[in-house]
Design a protein around this motif. Structure first.
Motif, mmCIF file in Angstrom:
data_model
loop_
_atom_site.group_PDB
_atom_site.id
_atom_site.type_symbol
_atom_site.label_atom_id
_atom_site.label_comp_id
_atom_site.label_asym_id
_atom_site.label_seq_id
_atom_site.Cartn_x
_atom_site.Cartn_y
_atom_site.Cartn_z
ATOM 1 N N THR A 182 60.778 63.553 36.933
ATOM 2 C CA THR A 182 59.637 62.675 36.651
ATOM 3 C C THR A 182 59.917 61.255 37.123
ATOM 4 O OG1 THR A 182 58.950 63.985 34.733
ATOM 5 C CG2 THR A 182 58.206 61.701 34.819
ATOM 6 N N ASN A 224 60.048 61.076 40.998
ATOM 7 C CA ASN A 224 58.700 61.136 41.582
ATOM 8 C C ASN A 224 57.986 59.795 41.451
ATOM 9 O OD1 ASN A 224 57.611 63.334 43.006
ATOM 10 N ND2 ASN A 224 57.558 64.593 41.169
ATOM 11 N N LEU A 225 58.052 59.191 40.266
ATOM 12 C CA LEU A 225 57.416 57.895 40.060
ATOM 13 C C LEU A 225 58.004 56.847 40.999
ATOM 14 C CD1 LEU A 225 56.972 57.600 36.185
ATOM 15 C CD2 LEU A 225 55.179 57.618 37.905
ATOM 16 N N LEU A 250 55.588 55.194 43.824
ATOM 17 C CA LEU A 250 55.270 53.767 43.734
ATOM 18 C C LEU A 250 55.764 53.008 44.958
ATOM 19 C CD1 LEU A 250 55.988 53.119 39.962
ATOM 20 C CD2 LEU A 250 53.786 52.849 41.090
ATOM 21 N N ASP A 270 46.258 61.067 44.397
ATOM 22 C CA ASP A 270 47.021 60.458 43.311
ATOM 23 C C ASP A 270 46.337 59.165 42.883
ATOM 24 O OD1 ASP A 270 49.961 60.463 42.015
ATOM 25 O OD2 ASP A 270 49.352 58.418 42.510
ATOM 26 N N THR A 297 48.844 63.511 37.095
ATOM 27 C CA THR A 297 50.014 64.313 36.715
ATOM 28 C C THR A 297 49.778 65.061 35.411
ATOM 29 O OG1 THR A 297 51.465 62.715 37.794
ATOM 30 C CG2 THR A 297 52.485 64.209 36.229
ATOM 31 N N THR A 309 58.666 48.688 40.094
ATOM 32 C CA THR A 309 58.934 50.105 39.890
ATOM 33 C C THR A 309 60.028 50.320 38.852
ATOM 34 O OG1 THR A 309 58.274 50.595 42.167
ATOM 35 C CG2 THR A 309 59.647 52.233 41.047
ATOM 36 N N ASP A 344 54.394 56.500 27.682
ATOM 37 C CA ASP A 344 54.168 57.294 28.875
ATOM 38 C C ASP A 344 53.350 58.529 28.500
ATOM 39 O OD1 ASP A 344 54.424 58.304 31.480
ATOM 40 O OD2 ASP A 344 56.157 59.486 30.889
ATOM 41 N N SER A 380 50.866 54.249 35.642
ATOM 42 C CA SER A 380 51.557 53.920 36.889
ATOM 43 C C SER A 380 50.614 53.250 37.874
ATOM 44 C CB SER A 380 52.174 55.183 37.498
ATOM 45 O OG SER A 380 51.227 56.219 37.587
#
Length: 406
Positions: free
Chosen positions: A71, A74-75, A79, A124, A168, A286, A323, A358
């Motif tokens: 997770t 990926n973020l 980003l 996304d 997501t 980020t 989150d 995000s």
């Protein structure tokens, strides 16, 4: 894991996280330092006193990070990658052409938000928000009201809330066996919310800095950069769909979406060089988000209240500071939700604070002045109103029909 230590009936973990969020709200020029300090305090507390979900001490922390690393990776990749995508899009000169396509009053702001909503239904939401922010910077002459920035983030999150490929959290529901038709119901609330926040936010923006009436003369669209932007978005969409349909287990072990985005960025770098200068500032934003996501994942939220529509409504507000990925995972494990409500709540609710999603963090990297909780909430108030109204309209139209199977 040892039972949490309570102070005034509240686990100390939550109090430390609340202090971190309060620090972010007060010291919005030092958000990265506050987030990293808060994360360190939470980790040290759990190392000494309570341990982690998967065990005590360093081993427990290590096992926790093994479960979270995909997770987080990926973020990080999305980003960072989508920041380069937004610069490709800006340098393509397409945003400069937008005044010719948008109405030249407050309705132009509404149309732009609708475009972000539609884009986010199949892309996304980070990419949709950044594309919207890039266009806004051009059509509003670089003066974008924070209330309108909140509306861009809200449009991107609302657009993804009813699509299993748009967010997501909805993708997680799809993987868990929730029907895409059960999720698409969220659009009843999302469309209502969109109608509520889009108009006042656009009027705010028009009064703050009117939309540009005509595009600059002599524009020449860079078609190569347009192709690169399209290729990155198609790669992310294809990777999401193929992995979910054919290789769902891969999503738990490899950051598929992030790798797909960066593969295209690097493969096309020889045609048009990415604007690497945006990386240092994007990196700070980020890491800030990853610190908050990691801290939220360490909270003792193993048990949620009984599934009901008031619980789902409350999760929307919680997702503005926690989150939404672990919240969704816990709700899926618990079962008993009407999944359209949960999709809307955890998908749209994070729009109410800039670091609640995000997409908000990504857009705030582009517009640093948005990194103020007070200004975001006070100037973006239509988003919170829209969330509540949209939820209750959906409740009145559909009623609450929980699905105990998942």
């Amino acid at each position: 894991m040892i039972e949490p230590i309570l102070l005034f009936g509240v686990p100390v973990d939550f109090l430390l996280f609340a202090l971190t969020l309060l620090g972010v709200a007060i010291f919005h020029h030092k958000t990265l330092q506050v987030a990293l300090t808060g994360l360190a305090a939470i980790v040290i507390y759990k190392l000494i006193f309570t341990g982690f979900k998967y065990g005590a001490g360093i081993n427990g922390l290590g096992h926790h990070m093994v479960h979270e690393w995909v997770t987080l990776a990926n973020l990080f990749l999305l980003l960072m990658g989508f920041a380069l995508l937004s610069r490709h899009f800006e340098d393509s000169r397409v945003p400069d052409e937008m005044p010719a396509l948008l109405p030249d009053d407050w309705k132009g702001g509404v149309v732009l938000l609708v475009l972000v909503f539609v884009l986010s239904s199949f892309l996304d939401n980070i990419a949709a928000a950044l594309i919207g922010g890039t266009v806004a910077r051009h059509v509003f002459r670089s003066k974008v009201h924070i209330g309108y920035l909140a509306a861009i983030v809200a449009a991107s999150n609302a657009g993804g809330s009813g699509s299993v490929v748009g967010d997501t959290t909805t993708t997680m529901m799809w993987i868990a066996g929730v029907s895409p038709l059960a999720v698409v119901e969220a659009y009843i609330a999302a469309v209502v919310a969109m109608l509520i926040f889009a108009v006042p936010a656009s009027i705010q923006q028009q009064r703050f800095s009117p939309i540009q009436k005509n595009p600059p003369s002599g524009l020449k669209i860079d078609r190569t950069r347009v192709f690169i932007v399209a290729a990155i978005l198609v790669a992310a969409l294809a990777a999401n769909i193929i992995a979910n349909l054919r290789f769902p287990a891969l999503l738990d072990s490899v950051p598929v979406l992030g790798i797909a985005v960066w593969a295209v960025i690097l493969l096309t770098a020889g045609w048009r060089a990415p604007d690497w200068k945006v990386m240092p500032e994007t990196f700070k934003g980020t890491i800030f988000l990853l610190a908050l996501v990691t801290a939220a994942s360490l909270m003792p939220v193993e048990r949620l209240p009984v599934a009901s529509w008031p619980t789902a409504l409350g999760l929307g507000f919680i997702s503005a500071v926690f989150d939404n990925i672990p919240l969704t995972a816990l709700a899926l494990k618990q079962g008993g939700y009407d999944w359209g409500y949960l999709a809307y709540a955890v998908g749209f609710g994070g729009s109410m604070i800039w670091f609640g999603s995000s997409a908000g963090v990504a857009l705030s990297n582009m517009y640093p002045e948005a990194k103020s909780v007070g200004r975001w909430v006070s100037q973006g108030w239509p988003v919170a109103v829209a969330y509540v109204v949209g939820f209750f309209v959906m409740l009145a139209v559909l009623g609450w029909h929980p699905d105990p199977r998942v």
